[in-house]
Motif scaffolding. Structure first.
Motif, PDB file in Angstrom:
ATOM      1  N   VAL A 176       0.966  -1.213  -0.008  1.00  0.00           N
ATOM      2  CA  VAL A 176       0.137   0.021  -0.036  1.00  0.00           C
ATOM      3  C   VAL A 176       0.993   1.230   0.091  1.00  0.00           C
ATOM      4  CG1 VAL A 176      -1.936   1.325   1.259  1.00  0.00           C
ATOM      5  CG2 VAL A 176      -1.832  -1.238   1.445  1.00  0.00           C
ATOM      6  N   TRP A 177       0.675   2.149  -0.749  1.00  0.00           N
ATOM      7  CA  TRP A 177       1.374   3.279  -1.184  1.00  0.00           C
ATOM      8  C   TRP A 177       0.508   4.488  -0.987  1.00  0.00           C
ATOM      9  CZ3 TRP A 177       6.765   2.377  -1.726  1.00  0.00           C
ATOM     10  CH2 TRP A 177       6.881   0.955  -1.909  1.00  0.00           C
ATOM     11  N   GLU A 178       0.895   5.660  -0.395  1.00  0.00           N
ATOM     12  CA  GLU A 178       0.227   6.717  -0.174  1.00  0.00           C
ATOM     13  C   GLU A 178       0.894   8.013  -0.412  1.00  0.00           C
ATOM     14  OE1 GLU A 178      -1.175   8.714   3.818  1.00  0.00           O
ATOM     15  OE2 GLU A 178      -2.734   7.330   3.161  1.00  0.00           O
ATOM     16  N   TYR A 179       0.439   8.929  -1.197  1.00  0.00           N
ATOM     17  CA  TYR A 179       0.757  10.150  -1.609  1.00  0.00           C
ATOM     18  C   TYR A 179      -0.016  11.298  -0.671  1.00  0.00           C
ATOM     19  CZ  TYR A 179       1.704  14.477  -4.179  1.00  0.00           C
ATOM     20  OH  TYR A 179       2.236  15.557  -4.849  1.00  0.00           O
ATOM     21  N   ASN A 180       0.746  11.894   0.069  1.00  0.00           N
ATOM     22  CA  ASN A 180      -0.116  13.282   0.627  1.00  0.00           C
ATOM     23  C   ASN A 180       0.983  14.205   1.169  1.00  0.00           C
ATOM     24  OD1 ASN A 180      -1.728  14.621   2.333  1.00  0.00           O
ATOM     25  ND2 ASN A 180      -1.685  13.047   3.984  1.00  0.00           N
ATOM     26  N   GLN A 181       0.962  15.147   0.085  1.00  0.00           N
ATOM     27  CA  GLN A 181       1.839  16.401   0.139  1.00  0.00           C
ATOM     28  C   GLN A 181       1.250  17.395   0.548  1.00  0.00           C
ATOM     29  OE1 GLN A 181       5.310  16.264  -0.003  1.00  0.00           O
ATOM     30  NE2 GLN A 181       4.927  13.852  -0.504  1.00  0.00           N
ATOM     31  N   LYS A 182       1.993  18.541   1.263  1.00  0.00           N
ATOM     32  CA  LYS A 182       1.183  19.542   1.736  1.00  0.00           C
ATOM     33  C   LYS A 182       0.209  20.608   0.625  1.00  0.00           C
ATOM     34  CE  LYS A 182       3.901  20.756   5.631  1.00  0.00           C
ATOM     35  NZ  LYS A 182       4.980  21.536   6.112  1.00  0.00           N
ATOM     36  N   GLU A 183       1.324  20.552  -0.688  1.00  0.00           N
ATOM     37  CA  GLU A 183       0.526  21.287  -1.866  1.00  0.00           C
ATOM     38  C   GLU A 183      -0.594  20.384  -2.441  1.00  0.00           C
ATOM     39  OE1 GLU A 183       4.039  19.018  -2.976  1.00  0.00           O
ATOM     40  OE2 GLU A 183       3.975  20.683  -1.757  1.00  0.00           O
ATOM     41  N   TYR A 184      -0.950  18.950  -2.074  1.00  0.00           N
ATOM     42  CA  TYR A 184      -1.763  18.227  -2.515  1.00  0.00           C
ATOM     43  C   TYR A 184      -2.515  17.779  -1.433  1.00  0.00           C
ATOM     44  CZ  TYR A 184      -3.574  14.286  -5.599  1.00  0.00           C
ATOM     45  OH  TYR A 184      -4.282  13.700  -6.334  1.00  0.00           O
ATOM     46  N   GLN A 185      -3.634  18.343  -1.226  1.00  0.00           N
ATOM     47  CA  GLN A 185      -4.452  18.272   0.041  1.00  0.00           C
ATOM     48  C   GLN A 185      -5.176  16.956   0.155  1.00  0.00           C
ATOM     49  OE1 GLN A 185      -4.244  20.222   2.662  1.00  0.00           O
ATOM     50  NE2 GLN A 185      -2.716  21.301   1.497  1.00  0.00           N
ATOM     51  N   ILE A 186      -5.362  16.132  -1.001  1.00  0.00           N
ATOM     52  CA  ILE A 186      -6.263  14.953  -0.862  1.00  0.00           C
ATOM     53  C   ILE A 186      -5.294  13.910  -0.978  1.00  0.00           C
ATOM     54  CG2 ILE A 186      -8.011  13.690  -2.060  1.00  0.00           C
ATOM     55  CD1 ILE A 186      -9.093  16.401  -3.326  1.00  0.00           C
ATOM     56  N   PRO A 187      -5.220  12.994  -0.196  1.00  0.00           N
ATOM     57  CA  PRO A 187      -4.276  11.894  -0.153  1.00  0.00           C
ATOM     58  C   PRO A 187      -4.968  10.757  -1.111  1.00  0.00           C
ATOM     59  CG  PRO A 187      -5.611  11.697   1.685  1.00  0.00           C
ATOM     60  CD  PRO A 187      -5.980  12.978   1.228  1.00  0.00           C
ATOM     61  N   ALA A 188      -3.603  10.344  -2.068  1.00  0.00           N
ATOM     62  CA  ALA A 188      -4.049   9.325  -2.980  1.00  0.00           C
ATOM     63  C   ALA A 188      -3.409   7.980  -2.529  1.00  0.00           C
ATOM     64  CB  ALA A 188      -3.383   9.885  -4.437  1.00  0.00           C
ATOM     65  N   THR A 189      -4.042   7.109  -2.750  1.00  0.00           N
ATOM     66  CA  THR A 189      -3.448   5.700  -2.136  1.00  0.00           C
ATOM     67  C   THR A 189      -3.652   4.705  -3.427  1.00  0.00           C
ATOM     68  OG1 THR A 189      -4.211   6.096   0.001  1.00  0.00           O
ATOM     69  CG2 THR A 189      -3.517   3.966  -0.286  1.00  0.00           C
ATOM     70  N   TYR A 190      -2.328   4.025  -3.713  1.00  0.00           N
ATOM     71  CA  TYR A 190      -2.412   2.960  -4.375  1.00  0.00           C
ATOM     72  C   TYR A 190      -2.213   1.647  -3.681  1.00  0.00           C
ATOM     73  CZ  TYR A 190      -1.914   4.970  -9.037  1.00  0.00           C
ATOM     74  OH  TYR A 190      -2.115   5.794 -10.204  1.00  0.00           O
ATOM     75  N   THR A 191      -2.993   0.551  -4.209  1.00  0.00           N
ATOM     76  CA  THR A 191      -2.665  -0.732  -3.346  1.00  0.00           C
ATOM     77  C   THR A 191      -2.492  -1.649  -4.508  1.00  0.00           C
ATOM     78  OG1 THR A 191      -4.444  -0.247  -1.573  1.00  0.00           O
ATOM     79  CG2 THR A 191      -3.736  -2.567  -1.972  1.00  0.00           C
ATOM     80  N   PHE A 192      -1.121  -2.071  -4.413  1.00  0.00           N
ATOM     81  CA  PHE A 192      -0.669  -3.081  -5.618  1.00  0.00           C
ATOM     82  C   PHE A 192      -0.695  -4.732  -4.887  1.00  0.00           C
ATOM     83  CE2 PHE A 192       1.435   1.050  -6.579  1.00  0.00           C
ATOM     84  CZ  PHE A 192       0.874   0.964  -7.905  1.00  0.00           C
ATOM     85  N   LYS A 193      -1.725  -5.529  -5.301  1.00  0.00           N
ATOM     86  CA  LYS A 193      -1.579  -6.616  -4.880  1.00  0.00           C
ATOM     87  C   LYS A 193      -1.016  -7.750  -5.732  1.00  0.00           C
ATOM     88  CE  LYS A 193      -6.184  -6.178  -2.538  1.00  0.00           C
ATOM     89  NZ  LYS A 193      -7.453  -6.341  -2.637  1.00  0.00           N
ATOM     90  N   LYS A 194      -0.500  -8.674  -5.030  1.00  0.00           N
ATOM     91  CA  LYS A 194       0.054  -9.971  -5.949  1.00  0.00           C
ATOM     92  C   LYS A 194      -0.981 -10.170  -7.327  1.00  0.00           C
ATOM     93  CE  LYS A 194       3.127 -12.347  -2.611  1.00  0.00           C
ATOM     94  NZ  LYS A 194       3.445 -13.357  -1.924  1.00  0.00           N
ATOM     95  N   GLY A 195      -0.549 -10.623  -8.432  1.00  0.00           N
ATOM     96  CA  GLY A 195      -1.192 -11.006  -9.236  1.00  0.00           C
ATOM     97  C   GLY A 195      -1.613  -9.873 -10.230  1.00  0.00           C
ATOM     98  N   GLY A 196      -1.192  -8.817  -9.882  1.00  0.00           N
ATOM     99  CA  GLY A 196      -1.362  -7.498 -10.914  1.00  0.00           C
ATOM    100  C   GLY A 196      -2.734  -6.784 -10.557  1.00  0.00           C
ATOM    101  N   THR A 197      -3.417  -7.253  -9.546  1.00  0.00           N
ATOM    102  CA  THR A 197      -4.878  -6.126  -9.255  1.00  0.00           C
ATOM    103  C   THR A 197      -4.421  -5.346  -8.084  1.00  0.00           C
ATOM    104  OG1 THR A 197      -5.702  -8.084  -7.650  1.00  0.00           O
ATOM    105  CG2 THR A 197      -6.152  -8.387 -10.122  1.00  0.00           C
ATOM    106  N   GLY A 198      -5.499  -4.435  -7.786  1.00  0.00           N
ATOM    107  CA  GLY A 198      -5.385  -3.742  -6.582  1.00  0.00           C
ATOM    108  C   GLY A 198      -6.638  -2.563  -6.686  1.00  0.00           C
ATOM    109  N   THR A 199      -6.131  -1.566  -5.686  1.00  0.00           N
ATOM    110  CA  THR A 199      -7.126  -0.409  -5.994  1.00  0.00           C
ATOM    111  C   THR A 199      -6.459   0.872  -5.807  1.00  0.00           C
ATOM    112  OG1 THR A 199      -7.228  -0.475  -3.446  1.00  0.00           O
ATOM    113  CG2 THR A 199      -8.837  -1.501  -4.383  1.00  0.00           C
TER     114      THR A 199
END
Length: 180
Positions: A101-124
Motif C-alpha cells: 500500500v502506497w500513499e501520496y500526501n503532500q502539503k500542496e496536494y491536499q487530497i491523499p491518494a493511495t495505491y494498493t498493488f496486490k500480487k497477481g496484478g490487481t489492486g485499488t
C-alpha cells in the motif's frame, strides 16, 4: 524529656529553698526559687522550640516523600497504561517490490491518494474517498496501470525501499510512501 528536666529543676529548687530556709535566709530562698523557676521555664521553652523544629523538619521530609511517592506513582501508572496499549500495527507488506500500500500526501496536494498493488496484478486506487479497481504490471523501469478498464497509463517508476516514485506524463515525479 521536658517533664524529667522540669522535675529535676523543681527538685533542685525545693532542696535549695529548704537549705536556705533552714539557714534562716527566707529572702535568699525566695530569690533562689524565682531563679530556679525562671531557669526551668527557659529550659521548658527551649525544649518546646526544639520539639517544634523537629516536628517541622519531620513534616517537611514527610511532604517531600509524599510528593516524590506521588510523582513515582504517576510515572508507574503512565507506564502501566502505556504497556496495556496495543503496539501499533506494523504495516503488512504483501510480497516484495511494488506489492503493498502506497500513499501520496503532500502539503500542496491536499487530497491523499493511495495505491494498493496486490500480487497477481490487481489492486485499488483511492482518491478523495473514491475507490477504483486497478490492474497493473511492470516491465523494466515502466509500470502500466489500468484504472476501471479505462485504458492503460504507462509510466516510468523508481522504487527505493519504502519510497515509490511514479513519473507522470510530463515526467514530473510523484512520490508515494509505503504504508502497508
Amino acid at each position: 524529656m521536658k517533664k524529667i528536666i522540669s522535675l529535676l529543676l523543681v527538685t533542685a529548687l525545693v532542696a535549695t529553698c529548704g537549705l536556705l530556709v533552714g539557714c534562716g535566709k527566707k529572702d535568699k530562698a525566695k530569690e533562689a526559687a524565682t531563679e530556679v523557676a525562671s531557669k526551668a521555664k527557659e529550659v521548658e521553652t527551649k525544649a518546646e522550640e526544639k520539639k517544634e523544629d523537629v516536628s517541622k523538619a519531620v513534616e517537611t521530609k514527610k511532604e517531600k516523600a509524599t510528593k516524590e511517592l506521588s510523582s513515582k506513582e504517576k510515572a508507574l501508572e503512565e507506564a502501566s497504561k502505556a504497556m496495556q496499549k496495543k503496539a501499533p500495527k506494523k504495516p503488512t507488506v504483501h510480497g516484495n517490490g511494488i506489492v503493498g500500500v502506497w500513499e501520496y500526501n503532500q502539503k500542496e496536494y491536499q487530497i491523499p491518494a493511495t495505491y494498493t498493488f496486490k500480487k497477481g496484478g490487481t489492486g485499488t486506487y483511492k482518491l478523495a474517498g473514491q475507490v477504483q479497481k486497478i490492474k497493473w504490471k511492470t516491465k523494466g523501469k515502466k509500470i502500466t496501470i489500468n484504472i476501471n478498464n479505462q485504458g492503460d497509463m504507462n509510466q516510468k517508476y523508481k522504487l527505493e525501499g519504502d519510497v515509490l516514485t511514479l513519473y507522470d506524463i510530463t515526467d514530473s515525479p510523484v512520490v508515494y510512501y509505503r504504508v502497508g
